[in-house]
Design a protein around this motif. Structure first.
Motif, short mmCIF file in Angstrom:
data_model
loop_
_atom_site.label_atom_id
_atom_site.label_comp_id
_atom_site.label_asym_id
_atom_site.label_seq_id
_atom_site.Cartn_x
_atom_site.Cartn_y
_atom_site.Cartn_z
N CYS A 22 0.79 -1.25 0.00
CA CYS A 22 -0.09 0.06 -0.01
C CYS A 22 0.84 1.35 0.10
O CYS A 22 0.48 2.42 -0.43
CB CYS A 22 -0.97 0.17 1.22
SG CYS A 22 -2.12 -1.17 1.04
N LEU A 25 1.83 1.81 -3.47
CA LEU A 25 0.49 2.29 -4.38
C LEU A 25 0.05 3.92 -3.95
O LEU A 25 0.01 4.54 -4.78
CB LEU A 25 -0.82 1.55 -4.01
CG LEU A 25 -0.71 0.03 -4.62
CD1 LEU A 25 -2.00 -0.72 -4.27
CD2 LEU A 25 -0.76 0.14 -6.31
N LEU A 26 0.47 4.26 -2.76
CA LEU A 26 -0.02 5.22 -2.28
C LEU A 26 0.97 6.57 -2.19
O LEU A 26 0.58 7.55 -1.90
CB LEU A 26 -0.88 5.19 -0.91
CG LEU A 26 -2.04 4.45 -0.71
CD1 LEU A 26 -2.76 3.96 0.55
CD2 LEU A 26 -3.02 5.14 -1.56
N CYS A 28 2.62 7.11 0.50
CA CYS A 28 2.63 7.74 1.75
C CYS A 28 2.35 6.38 2.94
O CYS A 28 1.66 6.05 2.83
CB CYS A 28 1.83 8.89 1.68
SG CYS A 28 1.36 9.58 3.62
N ASP A 31 -0.82 7.17 4.86
CA ASP A 31 -2.13 6.62 4.18
C ASP A 31 -2.14 5.24 3.91
O ASP A 31 -3.19 4.52 3.83
CB ASP A 31 -2.08 7.44 2.82
CG ASP A 31 -2.31 8.96 2.90
OD1 ASP A 31 -2.90 9.21 4.09
OD2 ASP A 31 -2.00 9.49 2.12
N ALA A 70 -6.83 0.95 -1.58
CA ALA A 70 -5.84 2.13 -1.93
C ALA A 70 -6.27 2.82 -3.30
O ALA A 70 -6.18 3.98 -3.30
CB ALA A 70 -4.33 1.43 -2.19
N LEU A 71 -6.96 2.12 -4.30
CA LEU A 71 -7.44 2.77 -5.50
C LEU A 71 -8.40 3.57 -4.84
O LEU A 71 -8.56 4.83 -5.39
CB LEU A 71 -7.81 2.03 -6.57
CG LEU A 71 -6.49 1.15 -7.18
CD1 LEU A 71 -6.83 -0.02 -8.23
CD2 LEU A 71 -5.43 2.04 -7.89
N LEU A 74 -6.89 6.75 -3.47
CA LEU A 74 -6.26 7.57 -4.63
C LEU A 74 -7.51 8.41 -5.27
O LEU A 74 -7.26 9.79 -5.59
CB LEU A 74 -5.58 6.96 -5.48
CG LEU A 74 -4.22 6.46 -4.97
CD1 LEU A 74 -3.76 5.46 -5.99
CD2 LEU A 74 -3.12 7.47 -4.53
N ARG A 75 -8.46 7.78 -5.60
CA ARG A 75 -9.62 8.51 -6.43
C ARG A 75 -10.13 9.71 -5.44
O ARG A 75 -10.30 10.61 -5.93
CB ARG A 75 -10.55 7.40 -6.77
CG ARG A 75 -10.33 6.78 -8.07
CD ARG A 75 -11.43 5.85 -8.27
NE ARG A 75 -10.89 4.52 -8.90
CZ ARG A 75 -10.99 3.45 -8.43
NH1 ARG A 75 -11.56 3.23 -7.36
NH2 ARG A 75 -10.45 2.49 -8.99
N ALA A 77 -8.82 11.32 -2.98
CA ALA A 77 -7.67 12.14 -3.05
C ALA A 77 -7.67 13.15 -4.38
O ALA A 77 -7.72 14.40 -4.15
CB ALA A 77 -6.56 11.91 -2.80
N ARG A 78 -7.75 12.66 -5.51
CA ARG A 78 -7.92 13.37 -6.88
C ARG A 78 -9.27 14.30 -6.58
O ARG A 78 -9.05 15.26 -7.54
CB ARG A 78 -7.72 12.23 -7.93
CG ARG A 78 -7.44 13.05 -9.27
CD ARG A 78 -7.05 11.95 -10.36
NE ARG A 78 -7.71 10.54 -10.10
CZ ARG A 78 -6.76 9.33 -9.91
NH1 ARG A 78 -5.60 9.48 -9.71
NH2 ARG A 78 -7.70 8.29 -9.78
N GLU A 81 -8.74 17.22 -4.49
CA GLU A 81 -7.75 18.13 -5.18
C GLU A 81 -8.45 18.91 -6.40
O GLU A 81 -8.12 20.30 -6.48
CB GLU A 81 -6.55 17.38 -5.79
CG GLU A 81 -5.58 18.51 -6.34
CD GLU A 81 -4.90 19.09 -5.19
OE1 GLU A 81 -4.38 20.16 -5.59
OE2 GLU A 81 -4.69 18.72 -4.20
#
Length: 162
Positions: A22, A25-26, A28, A31, A70-71, A74-75, A77-78, A81
């Motif tokens: 993870c 992938l991330l 961090c 996270d 994890a995905l 990420l989504r 967080a995107r 943002e």
């Protein structure tokens, strides 16, 4: 995986590997720790979906959950943002910093009344509809808030007549 002991054994056996995975992938570790924790929570909640008793099956099952978790992170967080404003909003030109500080000391209703009356020019009938209180009560609150605001600004050496 039927018991809490089996889950504890999985946590001990797979936490270091899932944490490395993870983190990759991330990008961090903090996270990644959240993702691994969420992975094991989801694994416990979905333990009935694990078929077969083989160790490889449990490993693949956990990695699949970790990957999806994890995905999803990420989504999210995107998306967050993309929602952030690119530049901070400029301060209201009608309100100085000292006036803003003084307004922030008022009760929220009083602050709202001052802003609505002074900046928006709303009458007491409109304020009564907005706040669902009698217009006479709001008139009294507004005048007290205005007097309090003037006192605060005079203490700071500023004179401002709202």
């Amino acid at each position: 995986m039927q018991t809490e002991q089996e889950l504890e054994a999985l946590v001990r056996a797979y936490t270091p590997a899932l944490l490395r995975y993870c983190t990759g992938l991330l990008g961090c570790e903090a996270d990644a720790q959240d993702a691994v924790q969420a992975t094991f929570i989801k694994a416990w909640e979905r333990r009935h979906t694990l078929r077969g008793g083989g160790q490889d099956n449990k490993r693949a099952w956990l990695y699949r959950i970790a990957c999806r978790t994890a995905l999803d992170m990420l989504r999210a967080a995107r998306r967050a943002e993309q929602r952030k404003p690119s530049e901070p909003l400029p301060p209201d030109p009608g309100i100085t910093e000292s006036l803003r500080d003084a307004l922030n000391t008022l009760d929220p209703l009083d602050r709202a009344l001052v802003l609505e009356r002074v900046l928006d020019g709303l009458d007491y009938a409109a304020l009564a509809r907005i706040h669902q209180r009698p217009a006479a009560y709001l008139r009294t609150r507004y005048h007290r808030a205005k007097r309090r605001l003037a006192e605060l600004l005079q203490k700071e050496g500023l004179h401002h007549d709202p």
